[in-house]
Design an enzyme around this catalytic site. Structure first.
Site, PDB file in Angstrom:
ATOM      1  N   ASP A 182      -4.823  31.068  40.754  1.00  0.00           N
ATOM      2  CA  ASP A 182      -4.756  29.630  41.004  1.00  0.00           C
ATOM      3  C   ASP A 182      -5.991  29.352  41.849  1.00  0.00           C
ATOM      4  O   ASP A 182      -6.034  29.726  43.022  1.00  0.00           O
ATOM      5  CB  ASP A 182      -3.483  29.282  41.785  1.00  0.00           C
ATOM      6  CG  ASP A 182      -3.351  27.780  41.984  1.00  0.00           C
ATOM      7  OD1 ASP A 182      -4.346  27.139  42.390  1.00  0.00           O
ATOM      8  OD2 ASP A 182      -2.261  27.238  41.743  1.00  0.00           O
ATOM      9  N   HIS A 183      -6.983  28.722  41.268  1.00  0.00           N
ATOM     10  CA  HIS A 183      -8.279  28.690  41.953  1.00  0.00           C
ATOM     11  C   HIS A 183      -8.227  27.905  43.274  1.00  0.00           C
ATOM     12  O   HIS A 183      -9.063  28.103  44.138  1.00  0.00           O
ATOM     13  CB  HIS A 183      -9.407  28.225  41.020  1.00  0.00           C
ATOM     14  CG  HIS A 183      -9.487  26.745  40.818  1.00  0.00           C
ATOM     15  ND1 HIS A 183      -8.695  26.075  39.936  1.00  0.00           N
ATOM     16  CD2 HIS A 183     -10.282  25.812  41.383  1.00  0.00           C
ATOM     17  CE1 HIS A 183      -8.985  24.789  39.976  1.00  0.00           C
ATOM     18  NE2 HIS A 183      -9.958  24.596  40.833  1.00  0.00           N
ATOM     19  N   HIS A 245      -1.452  24.041  41.658  1.00  0.00           N
ATOM     20  CA  HIS A 245      -2.327  23.796  42.811  1.00  0.00           C
ATOM     21  C   HIS A 245      -1.602  23.090  43.970  1.00  0.00           C
ATOM     22  O   HIS A 245      -1.678  23.520  45.112  1.00  0.00           O
ATOM     23  CB  HIS A 245      -3.537  22.947  42.410  1.00  0.00           C
ATOM     24  CG  HIS A 245      -4.297  23.499  41.236  1.00  0.00           C
ATOM     25  ND1 HIS A 245      -4.504  24.838  41.052  1.00  0.00           N
ATOM     26  CD2 HIS A 245      -4.921  22.889  40.196  1.00  0.00           C
ATOM     27  CE1 HIS A 245      -5.209  25.029  39.944  1.00  0.00           C
ATOM     28  NE2 HIS A 245      -5.470  23.860  39.412  1.00  0.00           N
TER      29      HIS A 245
HETATM   30  C1  BG6 Z   1      -7.760  22.593  36.889  1.00  0.00           C
HETATM   31  C2  BG6 Z   1      -7.163  21.548  35.996  1.00  0.00           C
HETATM   32  O1  BG6 Z   1      -6.836  23.615  37.119  1.00  0.00           O
HETATM   33  O2  BG6 Z   1      -8.145  22.000  38.120  1.00  0.00           O
HETATM   34  C3  BG6 Z   1      -8.142  20.418  35.777  1.00  0.00           C
HETATM   35  O3  BG6 Z   1      -6.796  22.119  34.760  1.00  0.00           O
HETATM   36  C4  BG6 Z   1      -8.626  19.866  37.077  1.00  0.00           C
HETATM   37  O4  BG6 Z   1      -7.573  19.378  34.996  1.00  0.00           O
HETATM   38  C5  BG6 Z   1      -9.124  21.002  37.998  1.00  0.00           C
HETATM   39  O5  BG6 Z   1      -9.699  18.981  36.819  1.00  0.00           O
HETATM   40  C6  BG6 Z   1      -9.439  20.475  39.376  1.00  0.00           C
HETATM   41  O6  BG6 Z   1     -10.076  21.481  40.103  1.00  0.00           O
HETATM   42  P1  BG6 Z   1     -11.076  21.132  41.296  1.00  0.00           P
HETATM   43  O7  BG6 Z   1     -11.420  22.463  41.861  1.00  0.00           O
HETATM   44  O8  BG6 Z   1     -12.224  20.410  40.705  1.00  0.00           O
HETATM   45  O9  BG6 Z   1     -10.290  20.265  42.220  1.00  0.00           O
END
Ligand code: BG6
Length: 496
Positions: A182-183, A245
């Site tokens: 989960d980044h 997230h």
């Molecule tokens: C991803 C989603 O996991 O996270 C995307 O699939 C979203 O839809 C993105 O745009 C948002 O990531 P960040 O790091 O730009 O907030």
């Protein structure tokens, strides 16, 4: 400390994620001297690429997406020698011999047994087959400790499919070989929540229902679904952002103090939070959750299409591009404290913001004309794009009258540190190479998170929306989302 010799296989090597995020992250780690002395990066896929062409494709990604793209010392020439391409059909077991051969070759050249990381940056329906084939490889049978598999989101489509995927994966690999990514957990500012809460004695004593009125988490984006309509149609905002997230960030805010940073200790504490989230009764979904979908309109001087007009989207789509939910965590710390969360595409700002709103002073002795608001009394943690923490409190405005005025005490990353911020994927890839699963999700966490959103998903899916599209691009989402929080006498917080 650096990881030991490693071979990284990226399934979906020619795909978007690898070009935009994975290889640029590995490249940045290389420049910062975090890559192992011996390493190889192997992209796999069906496309017929020569090594040369594959490297060229990745270089384009680095030039566009790496935070080190302008680095004078950038040693692409050196880095690219570690990259190659393996053409294979993921559904042909015999093609996996190519993987074993590469690992054996690396072992011979390096004179030591390498760790192996299989990164599955592929469509979710391909994961079971690839994982099954990988589990049969010699390397997985002989060295489970140093063989790891990284699985990208979405992890399942709902509770049932996530359970099936977990049971498949845990049948093939040991839990500590599986890295569910989960980044958001790799973002510096998200990791800093633990430092703020548990490396200071200052906040923890008031971090509970006695002092906190409510918590908000906003993860707003200005982009629409871009070219991901096909995927997004099956997902929607609740699945795409809240189930993973936002709930993970909520866990960081709400968890009890860990006794160590050991992976399972931290993950146990997060699971406790997820387990304590009150399950929303299906008959009450409307009271606790709001969905939205963007229509067409002008945003930042540009005419934007409605979601229903996007490529790959059903013209009568019922998919949510906005979701807001009010959660309660039924434990001693959080009893009665609402956690309002919201996320959406094509909103007014790109911002991820956590707000801890403290309770009103017990007695407000000042005359009412001194100030209209007690809401100054709050801590906001900006995850992105601003990276700061601000404590807003009331101060006396200089002058002969007692006039109050909210002021901010701000800690800003950029003002305090010269060091560049590593990107989430750098941190997480390095952790995966090192065998540190702390910032990855354990199987049970993913399942409980699905359980939490299940009643909302099921209700929404069984009752098509009547008012879609219900918000304009560039707004803060549907009016019902304002009402969700206004009913409780509160408002959504955005930074000035
Ligand atoms: C991803 C989603 O996991 O996270 C995307 O699939 C979203 O839809 C993105 O745009 C948002 O990531 P960040 O790091 O730009 O907030």
């Amino acid at each position: 400390k650096k990881p030991s010799s490693t071979v990284v296989f990226i399934f979906g090597g020619s795909g978007d994620l690898n070009q935009r995020k994975l290889t640029p992250a590995l490249y940045n780690l290389f420049i910062d001297d975090f890559m192992p002395e011996n390493f190889a990066i192997i992209g796999t896929g069906r496309t017929d690429y020569s090594n040369e062409k594959f490297r060229g494709h990745l270089l384009e990604g680095i030039k566009e997406f790496s935070r080190r793209k302008n680095d004078k010392n950038a040693t692409w020439e050196n880095f690219q020698q570690h990259i190659s391409y393996l053409r294979m059909d993921a559904d042909k077991p015999e093609d996996y011999n190519g993987i074993t051969k590469i690992i054996d070759d690396c072992e011979k050249t390096w004179g030591e047994h390498p760790s192996v990381l299989f990164y599955l940056a592929v469509a979710p329906q391909l994961v079971p087959e690839i994982a099954t084939n990988l589990s049969k490889l010699k390397i997985n049978k002989e060295d489970k400790k140093n063989t790891r598999i990284v699985v990208e989101k979405p992890f399942g489509h709902d509770l049932q499919s996530a359970k099936e995927l977990n049971s498949l994966l845990t049948g093939l690999f040991e839990e500590n070989q599986i890295y569910r990514i989960d980044h958001y957990l790799g973002k510096e500012t998200v990791q800093n929540i633990l430092a703020l809460r548990f490396a200071n004695a200052l906040f923890e004593p008031i971090w509970n229902c006695n002092y906190i009125d409510h918590v908000q988490i906003t993860a707003a984006e200005t982009v629409g679904v871009e070219d991901r309509g096909g995927y997004y149609e099956q997902a929607g905002a609740l699945r795409d952002m809240v189930q993973n997230h936002i709930l993970q960030v909520l866990c960081m805010v709400a968890m009890e103090a860990p006794v160590s940073f050991e992976a399972n200790e931290i993950r146990n504490k997060k699971s406790d939070v997820l387990n304590a989230i009150r399950k929303i009764n299906k008959h009450e979904v409307q009271k606790y959750a709001v969905r939205g979908q963007y229509g067409s309109g002008w945003m930042q001087g540009k005419k934007e299409k409605a979601y229903r007009e996007e490529k790959g989207v059903n013209p009568e789509s019922a998919t949510d591009t906005f979701a807001a939910v009010k959660f309660y965590i039924d434990n001693w710390r959080w009893q009665g404290v609402p956690f309002y969360v919201r996320t959406g595409k094509h909103l007014m700002e790109k911002t991820t913001l956590i707000t801890i709103q403290f309770k009103e002073a017990p007695k407000y002795a000042f005359p009412s004309e001194a100030s209209e608001t007690w809401r100054a009394n709050r801590l906001t943690i900006s995850i992105q794009p601003e990276m700061d923490i601000r404590l807003r409190f009331q101060a006396k405005r200089p002058g002969q009258t007692m006039s109050l005025n909210p002021v901010d005490m701000v800690f800003s990353y950029n003002d305090n540190y010269d060091e560049p911020q590593p990107e989430a994927y750098e941190t997480l890839l390095l952790d995966a190479m090192m065998g540190n699963a702390t910032q990855f999700m354990r199987g049970d966490q993913v399942e409980i998170a699905w359980e939490v959103v299940a009643p909302i998903l099921e209700t929404w899916e069984s009752r098509p929306p009547v008012d879609f599209p219900n918000y304009a691009p560039g707004s803060w989402g549907p009016e019902d989302a304002e009402a969700l929080i206004a009913r409780d006498g509160r408002t959504w917080v955005t930074l000035p």
